[in-house]
Design an enzyme around this catalytic site. Structure first.
Site, mmCIF file in Angstrom:
data_model
loop_
_atom_site.group_PDB
_atom_site.id
_atom_site.type_symbol
_atom_site.label_atom_id
_atom_site.label_comp_id
_atom_site.label_asym_id
_atom_site.label_seq_id
_atom_site.Cartn_x
_atom_site.Cartn_y
_atom_site.Cartn_z
ATOM 1 C CE LYS A 113 -2.679 -1.351 3.439
ATOM 2 N NZ LYS A 113 -2.292 -2.775 3.465
ATOM 3 C CE1 TYR A 145 1.373 -0.051 6.053
ATOM 4 C CE2 TYR A 145 1.683 -0.156 3.681
ATOM 5 C CZ TYR A 145 1.230 -0.717 4.840
ATOM 6 O OH TYR A 145 0.644 -1.957 4.802
#
Length: 355
Positions: A113, A145
């Site tokens: 992702k 992230y």
């Protein structure tokens, strides 16, 4: 200094496999988690609320570690909360340890992702061409992230340790109670189909059925994490990490079906997500567990329908390049069908699914 690892999320699919790998190589291993799921017997279990700075400070006060591995995340209602909670976890753990803890290296496990964007904005931006390469950088969307990476980089610069970031594709591995576990989910789905007579229908998209893809065995990921933590050539780098083979789901689906002795239903162009079709799974699984004496009767502790739907429902090819790791010296390989079959064999041995 003897290698002493602190694994954040040591009971999860990545953390437990990493712990087993490090213990086999004579590391001392501590695991920091909420304490809801048991860790391996040889791990020093440390309990803390990973969303609370005060709880983390109390749990880690006075402790020293040579290496820290972040293998856990906490799913929140939206990406802004994911950023706040999961970025805060990395920040707070590294702040609690500080420069006095003797950290040599910290590793962060994220995923693809990084290239696709978060679930709520999945593939809405300019998705890079496949295979994904580390040089392709970040999407222009909120993504926890990126927040985790930034907090890692900040602490590494402040306290003088090296870092690595690891981006696996969908992970195959043994764990119970894990929020992102396609291998166990497919084993449960196949078992339900076999025991109730439901057809073993592919739940995903035409793109996933037809296009090339890859996956990551949790055991290979564990070896990748250990390699990066101890190799000068991996210092301060981000790496993709996958098994090394590629396949199409139209091929893999028949092999999974054959393992369970059921017939694979060919994809007919209609997406049929598991989450909307598994409404009766809890009572069916409870009956199967009672019939075969299984260890876990709560299907929701085993299957993550939503996550498997998200992975298999992607409307584009998702394929990863491993050149950077290969050039840096990591040459490991794992055949993906064998990874699935090894997991299924273990699930039978542990009496999670019927033998």
């Amino acid at each position: 200094m003897k290698k002493h690892a602190l694994i954040i999320g040591a009971s999860g699919i990545v953390g437990s496999n990493l712990a087993a790998q490090l213990l086999s190589d004579d590391w001392t291993v501590s695991g920091l988690s909420r304490g809801r799921t048991a860790v391996l017997p040889d791990i020093d279990a440390i309990t803390a609320d990973l969303t609370s700075r005060e709880s983390i400070d109390r749990a880690l006060n006075g402790k020293t570690f040579s290496h820290v591995f972040f293998t856990a995340w906490s799913r929140q209602a939206n990406e802004k909360d994911n950023i706040r909670v999961n970025g805060g976890m990395v920040r707070d753990v590294l702040a609690a340890l500080g420069s006095s803890a003797g950290i040599q290296h910290a590793a962060l496990v994220t995923g693809l992702k990084h290239y696709l964007g978060p679930f709520e904005a999945y593939a809405t931006g300019a998705v890079p061409i496949t295979p994904f390469r580390e040089e392709q950088g970040r999407q222009d969307v909120d993504n926890f992230y990126y927040e985790q990476e930034d907090r890692l980089f900040e602490a590494a610069q402040r306290d003088g340790f090296s870092w690595s970031v690891h981006r696996p594709h969908t992970i195959i591995g043994f764990a119970v109670g894990n929020a992102m576990n396609m291998g166990v989910t497919l084993a449960v789905y196949a078992t339900l189909c076999k025991q109730t007579g439901q057809p073993f229908v592919f739940p995903g998209s035409e793109a996933q059925w037809e296009c090339l893809t890859d996956m990551t065995d949790a055991r290979l990921l564990a070896r990748h994490l250990e390699w990066a933590a101890t190799s000068p050539d991996a210092r301060d780098q981000a790496f993709n990490v996958v098994n090394g083979d590629v396949f199409r789901w139209k091929w893999m689906w028949t092999r999974i079906a054959a393992y369970f002795g059921i017939e694979a239903v060919p994809f007919d162009g209609v997406v049929r997500p598991l989450e909307s079709r598994m409404q009766n799974a809890p009572q069916h699984w409870a009956a199967i567990a009672a019939k075969f004496g299984l260890q876990e009767s709560d299907v929701n502790r085993l299957a993550s329908w939503w996550h498997t739907d998200a992975d298999l429902g992607r409307p584009m090819e998702v394929l990863t390049d491993m050149t950077k790791s290969r050039q840096a010296g990591f040459l490991d390989y794992q055949a993906t069908p064998d990874a699935f079959f090894a997991l299924f064999d273990r699930l039978k041995a542990e009496r999670i699914i019927p033998a």
